[in-house]
Motif scaffolding. Structure first.
Motif, PDB file in Angstrom:
ATOM      1  N   LEU A 101     -13.320 -51.266  16.841  1.00  0.00           N
ATOM      2  CA  LEU A 101     -11.922 -51.697  16.738  1.00  0.00           C
ATOM      3  C   LEU A 101     -11.802 -52.980  15.930  1.00  0.00           C
ATOM      4  CD1 LEU A 101     -10.734 -50.862  20.358  1.00  0.00           C
ATOM      5  CD2 LEU A 101     -10.142 -49.656  18.251  1.00  0.00           C
ATOM      6  N   LEU A 102     -12.763 -53.866  16.055  1.00  0.00           N
ATOM      7  CA  LEU A 102     -12.735 -55.093  15.251  1.00  0.00           C
ATOM      8  C   LEU A 102     -12.864 -54.781  13.768  1.00  0.00           C
ATOM      9  CD1 LEU A 102     -14.902 -57.580  17.352  1.00  0.00           C
ATOM     10  CD2 LEU A 102     -12.426 -57.554  17.099  1.00  0.00           C
ATOM     11  N   GLN A 103     -13.468 -53.647  13.444  1.00  0.00           N
ATOM     12  CA  GLN A 103     -13.644 -53.305  12.041  1.00  0.00           C
ATOM     13  C   GLN A 103     -12.382 -52.738  11.415  1.00  0.00           C
ATOM     14  OE1 GLN A 103     -17.394 -51.163  11.723  1.00  0.00           O
ATOM     15  NE2 GLN A 103     -18.464 -53.114  11.684  1.00  0.00           N
ATOM     16  N   LEU A 104     -11.300 -52.723  12.174  1.00  0.00           N
ATOM     17  CA  LEU A 104      -9.980 -52.492  11.583  1.00  0.00           C
ATOM     18  C   LEU A 104      -9.505 -53.714  10.807  1.00  0.00           C
ATOM     19  CD1 LEU A 104      -8.102 -50.787  14.556  1.00  0.00           C
ATOM     20  CD2 LEU A 104      -8.661 -49.702  12.370  1.00  0.00           C
ATOM     21  N   THR A 105     -10.140 -54.865  11.044  1.00  0.00           N
ATOM     22  CA  THR A 105      -9.651 -56.120  10.479  1.00  0.00           C
ATOM     23  C   THR A 105      -9.415 -56.060   8.968  1.00  0.00           C
ATOM     24  OG1 THR A 105     -10.656 -57.420  12.249  1.00  0.00           O
ATOM     25  CG2 THR A 105     -10.123 -58.593  10.218  1.00  0.00           C
ATOM     26  N   PRO A 106     -10.384 -55.589   8.142  1.00  0.00           N
ATOM     27  CA  PRO A 106     -10.127 -55.583   6.695  1.00  0.00           C
ATOM     28  C   PRO A 106      -8.897 -54.779   6.298  1.00  0.00           C
ATOM     29  CG  PRO A 106     -12.458 -55.250   7.127  1.00  0.00           C
ATOM     30  CD  PRO A 106     -11.760 -55.129   8.446  1.00  0.00           C
ATOM     31  N   MET A 107      -8.655 -53.666   7.008  1.00  0.00           N
ATOM     32  CA  MET A 107      -7.489 -52.855   6.664  1.00  0.00           C
ATOM     33  C   MET A 107      -6.191 -53.523   7.127  1.00  0.00           C
ATOM     34  SD  MET A 107      -9.122 -49.093   7.221  1.00  0.00           S
ATOM     35  CE  MET A 107     -10.371 -49.703   8.335  1.00  0.00           C
ATOM     36  N   LEU A 108      -6.251 -54.238   8.250  1.00  0.00           N
ATOM     37  CA  LEU A 108      -5.080 -55.004   8.675  1.00  0.00           C
ATOM     38  C   LEU A 108      -4.814 -56.161   7.712  1.00  0.00           C
ATOM     39  CD1 LEU A 108      -5.651 -55.104  12.547  1.00  0.00           C
ATOM     40  CD2 LEU A 108      -4.075 -53.645  11.255  1.00  0.00           C
ATOM     41  N   VAL A 109      -5.882 -56.734   7.151  1.00  0.00           N
ATOM     42  CA  VAL A 109      -5.736 -57.763   6.117  1.00  0.00           C
ATOM     43  C   VAL A 109      -5.016 -57.172   4.909  1.00  0.00           C
ATOM     44  CG1 VAL A 109      -6.961 -59.234   4.471  1.00  0.00           C
ATOM     45  CG2 VAL A 109      -7.706 -59.138   6.844  1.00  0.00           C
ATOM     46  N   LEU A 110      -5.421 -55.954   4.541  1.00  0.00           N
ATOM     47  CA  LEU A 110      -4.797 -55.279   3.405  1.00  0.00           C
ATOM     48  C   LEU A 110      -3.301 -55.072   3.659  1.00  0.00           C
ATOM     49  CD1 LEU A 110      -5.518 -54.004   0.663  1.00  0.00           C
ATOM     50  CD2 LEU A 110      -5.917 -51.848   1.872  1.00  0.00           C
ATOM     51  N   LEU A 111      -2.955 -54.622   4.874  1.00  0.00           N
ATOM     52  CA  LEU A 111      -1.537 -54.444   5.216  1.00  0.00           C
ATOM     53  C   LEU A 111      -0.795 -55.778   5.196  1.00  0.00           C
ATOM     54  CD1 LEU A 111      -1.646 -51.870   8.165  1.00  0.00           C
ATOM     55  CD2 LEU A 111      -0.724 -51.503   5.876  1.00  0.00           C
ATOM     56  N   GLY A 112      -1.442 -56.814   5.734  1.00  0.00           N
ATOM     57  CA  GLY A 112      -0.817 -58.132   5.744  1.00  0.00           C
ATOM     58  C   GLY A 112      -0.594 -58.668   4.344  1.00  0.00           C
ATOM     59  N   ALA A 113      -1.544 -58.401   3.449  1.00  0.00           N
ATOM     60  CA  ALA A 113      -1.401 -58.855   2.066  1.00  0.00           C
ATOM     61  C   ALA A 113      -0.230 -58.160   1.379  1.00  0.00           C
ATOM     62  CB  ALA A 113      -2.701 -58.590   1.296  1.00  0.00           C
ATOM     63  N   VAL A 114       0.010 -56.901   1.743  1.00  0.00           N
ATOM     64  CA  VAL A 114       1.165 -56.182   1.202  1.00  0.00           C
ATOM     65  C   VAL A 114       2.461 -56.809   1.711  1.00  0.00           C
ATOM     66  CG1 VAL A 114       2.396 -53.980   1.237  1.00  0.00           C
ATOM     67  CG2 VAL A 114      -0.086 -54.013   0.917  1.00  0.00           C
ATOM     68  N   VAL A 115       2.493 -57.094   3.018  1.00  0.00           N
ATOM     69  CA  VAL A 115       3.724 -57.609   3.640  1.00  0.00           C
ATOM     70  C   VAL A 115       4.013 -59.043   3.211  1.00  0.00           C
ATOM     71  CG1 VAL A 115       4.802 -58.209   5.842  1.00  0.00           C
ATOM     72  CG2 VAL A 115       3.527 -56.066   5.619  1.00  0.00           C
ATOM     73  N   PHE A 116       2.973 -59.905   3.233  1.00  0.00           N
ATOM     74  CA  PHE A 116       3.203 -61.339   3.050  1.00  0.00           C
ATOM     75  C   PHE A 116       2.987 -61.831   1.618  1.00  0.00           C
ATOM     76  CE2 PHE A 116       1.986 -60.958   7.582  1.00  0.00           C
ATOM     77  CZ  PHE A 116       3.167 -61.418   8.139  1.00  0.00           C
ATOM     78  N   PHE A 117       2.138 -61.113   0.853  1.00  0.00           N
ATOM     79  CA  PHE A 117       1.820 -61.596  -0.488  1.00  0.00           C
ATOM     80  C   PHE A 117       2.238 -60.638  -1.589  1.00  0.00           C
ATOM     81  CE2 PHE A 117      -1.653 -63.544   2.170  1.00  0.00           C
ATOM     82  CZ  PHE A 117      -1.108 -64.815   2.179  1.00  0.00           C
ATOM     83  N   GLY A 118       2.843 -59.496  -1.224  1.00  0.00           N
ATOM     84  CA  GLY A 118       3.319 -58.560  -2.228  1.00  0.00           C
ATOM     85  C   GLY A 118       2.237 -57.795  -2.945  1.00  0.00           C
ATOM     86  N   ASP A 119       1.020 -57.708  -2.352  1.00  0.00           N
ATOM     87  CA  ASP A 119      -0.048 -56.921  -2.964  1.00  0.00           C
ATOM     88  C   ASP A 119       0.341 -55.443  -2.976  1.00  0.00           C
ATOM     89  OD1 ASP A 119      -1.280 -59.347  -2.979  1.00  0.00           O
ATOM     90  OD2 ASP A 119      -3.107 -58.711  -1.957  1.00  0.00           O
ATOM     91  N   LYS A 120      -0.248 -54.703  -3.907  1.00  0.00           N
ATOM     92  CA  LYS A 120       0.047 -53.274  -4.036  1.00  0.00           C
ATOM     93  C   LYS A 120      -1.087 -52.451  -3.428  1.00  0.00           C
ATOM     94  CE  LYS A 120       3.747 -54.195  -6.445  1.00  0.00           C
ATOM     95  NZ  LYS A 120       5.082 -54.046  -5.825  1.00  0.00           N
ATOM     96  N   VAL A 121      -0.714 -51.374  -2.743  1.00  0.00           N
ATOM     97  CA  VAL A 121      -1.691 -50.465  -2.149  1.00  0.00           C
ATOM     98  C   VAL A 121      -1.371 -49.055  -2.609  1.00  0.00           C
ATOM     99  CG1 VAL A 121      -2.572 -49.467  -0.014  1.00  0.00           C
ATOM    100  CG2 VAL A 121      -2.092 -51.901  -0.124  1.00  0.00           C
ATOM    101  N   GLY A 122      -2.381 -48.336  -3.117  1.00  0.00           N
ATOM    102  CA  GLY A 122      -2.182 -46.963  -3.577  1.00  0.00           C
ATOM    103  C   GLY A 122      -2.006 -45.997  -2.422  1.00  0.00           C
ATOM    104  N   GLY A 123      -1.561 -44.801  -2.748  1.00  0.00           N
ATOM    105  CA  GLY A 123      -1.327 -43.788  -1.726  1.00  0.00           C
ATOM    106  C   GLY A 123      -2.582 -43.399  -0.978  1.00  0.00           C
ATOM    107  N   ALA A 124      -3.720 -43.297  -1.696  1.00  0.00           N
ATOM    108  CA  ALA A 124      -4.972 -42.910  -1.042  1.00  0.00           C
ATOM    109  C   ALA A 124      -5.397 -43.968  -0.041  1.00  0.00           C
ATOM    110  CB  ALA A 124      -6.066 -42.701  -2.097  1.00  0.00           C
ATOM    111  N   ALA A 125      -5.281 -45.243  -0.431  1.00  0.00           N
ATOM    112  CA  ALA A 125      -5.661 -46.328   0.479  1.00  0.00           C
ATOM    113  C   ALA A 125      -4.756 -46.349   1.707  1.00  0.00           C
ATOM    114  CB  ALA A 125      -5.602 -47.672  -0.244  1.00  0.00           C
ATOM    115  N   ALA A 126      -3.457 -46.117   1.503  1.00  0.00           N
ATOM    116  CA  ALA A 126      -2.520 -46.089   2.628  1.00  0.00           C
ATOM    117  C   ALA A 126      -2.874 -44.952   3.589  1.00  0.00           C
ATOM    118  CB  ALA A 126      -1.092 -45.929   2.113  1.00  0.00           C
ATOM    119  N   ALA A 127      -3.241 -43.789   3.040  1.00  0.00           N
ATOM    120  CA  ALA A 127      -3.622 -42.656   3.886  1.00  0.00           C
ATOM    121  C   ALA A 127      -4.877 -42.968   4.690  1.00  0.00           C
ATOM    122  CB  ALA A 127      -3.839 -41.415   3.016  1.00  0.00           C
TER     123      ALA A 127
END
Length: 291
Positions: A101-127
């Motif tokens: 469960l702790l290894q969800l951290t990088p993906m939660l970072v990715l989501l946070g970067a989208v929300v707070f920093f406007g980073d872009k995430v492709g469809g495959a990564a989102a899936a």
């Protein structure tokens, strides 16, 4: 960077993951005999005693002042909260489940970067992030016979750890990693020590338990050093996927130290989280231009 340097960095990352996991296993063993906050407090004190000499030997003395930087302090307060959530999880749930469960951290970072920093995430990564979250549900098993409420603390710890990393993006690059790590130990000693006095009764640790705490601190300090060396000698994109070897280390440590293995559904969930994390990182690697 040369492939030899990347290979060294990968070895450092694999060993760092192992040291982090062994530290977690030793802490789990210690909380059998000590209240959780007290064990975390003693580990923080031991990490300070071990880490400051290492920092002074490897970085300028002025690095100690950088521990008081506002962003470093903010990062470490959030990580301290993540550690508190983690210790309640690891004291009451299987190590492999908690690590997954702790290894969800990088993906939660990715989501946070989208929300707070406007980073872009492709469809495959989102899936793949969705697949990882499904994996987390299989590990936690809410509503099922295998459900253990304390794994929710691991999810909280992962979310707080993601917040830590997002804040860490704003920490100046010239701040040594060990200064941040020792700063965390100082914040933990103060914050967790205060909570311990309010919510727990002090238990005098025996010598074997103190040795467990000291060993956990030593492995934690070694893990921080190996992690620092990993990113220093190799490309980030080459070494980060090997962060997920922590799952394999957790299965091994959990079996050897506690005789536990995840059940079938949790094992499937662990595989989904690890595979999704590695694939997200590999997609990110392919999408970036070579240096």
């Amino acid at each position: 960077m040369a492939s030899g340097s990347n290979l060294r960095g990968i070895v450092y990352m694999v060993l760092a993951s192992g040291c982090f996991t062994i530290n977690n296993g030793l802490l789990k063993a210690a909380v059998i005999y000590l209240p959780p906050l007290e064990a975390l407090f003693l580990r923080a004190v031991a990490a300070i005693l071990l880490g400051i000499p290492v920092l002074l030997a490897t970085a300028p003395a002025g690095s100690l002042r950088q521990m008081l930087d506002g962003r470093v302090l903010a990062r470490n307060v959030v990580e301290c909260a993540a550690a508190i959530a983690f210790v309640f999880a690891v004291a009451n749930a299987p190590l492999a489940d908690i690590t997954a469960l702790l290894q969800l951290t990088p993906m939660l970072v990715l989501l946070g970067a989208v929300v707070f920093f406007g980073d872009k995430v492709g469809g495959a990564a989102a899936a793949l992030i969705v697949v990882a979250l499904i994996g987390a549900l299989l590990v936690a098993q809410p509503g099922g016979s295998g459900f253990q409420p304390y794994v929710l603390f691991a999810l909280l710890s992962a979310a707080l750890s993601a917040g830590r990393d997002l804040i860490g993006r704003k920490v100046a690059a010239d701040v040594p990693a060990l200064a941040v790590a020792i700063g965390l130990s100082l914040v933990s000693a103060v914050g967790i020590g205060a909570l311990m006095l309010v919510f727990e009764r002090w238990v005098m640790p025996s010598l074997p338990v103190l040795l467990l705490i000291a060993a956990a601190s030593a492995f934690l300090t070694l893990a921080q050093l190996l992690l620092f060396l990993s990113f220093r000698v190799a490309e980030t994109r080459a070494v980060v996927p090997f962060f997920y070897t922590g799952t394999l280390w957790a299965l091994l440590v959990g079996l050897v130290m506690f005789g536990t293995l995840p059940n079938g559904l949790a094992s499937i969930g662990i595989c989904l989280i690890a595979a999704s994390g590695v694939l997200v990182l590999l997609l990110d690697r392919r999408g970036r231009p070579s240096p």
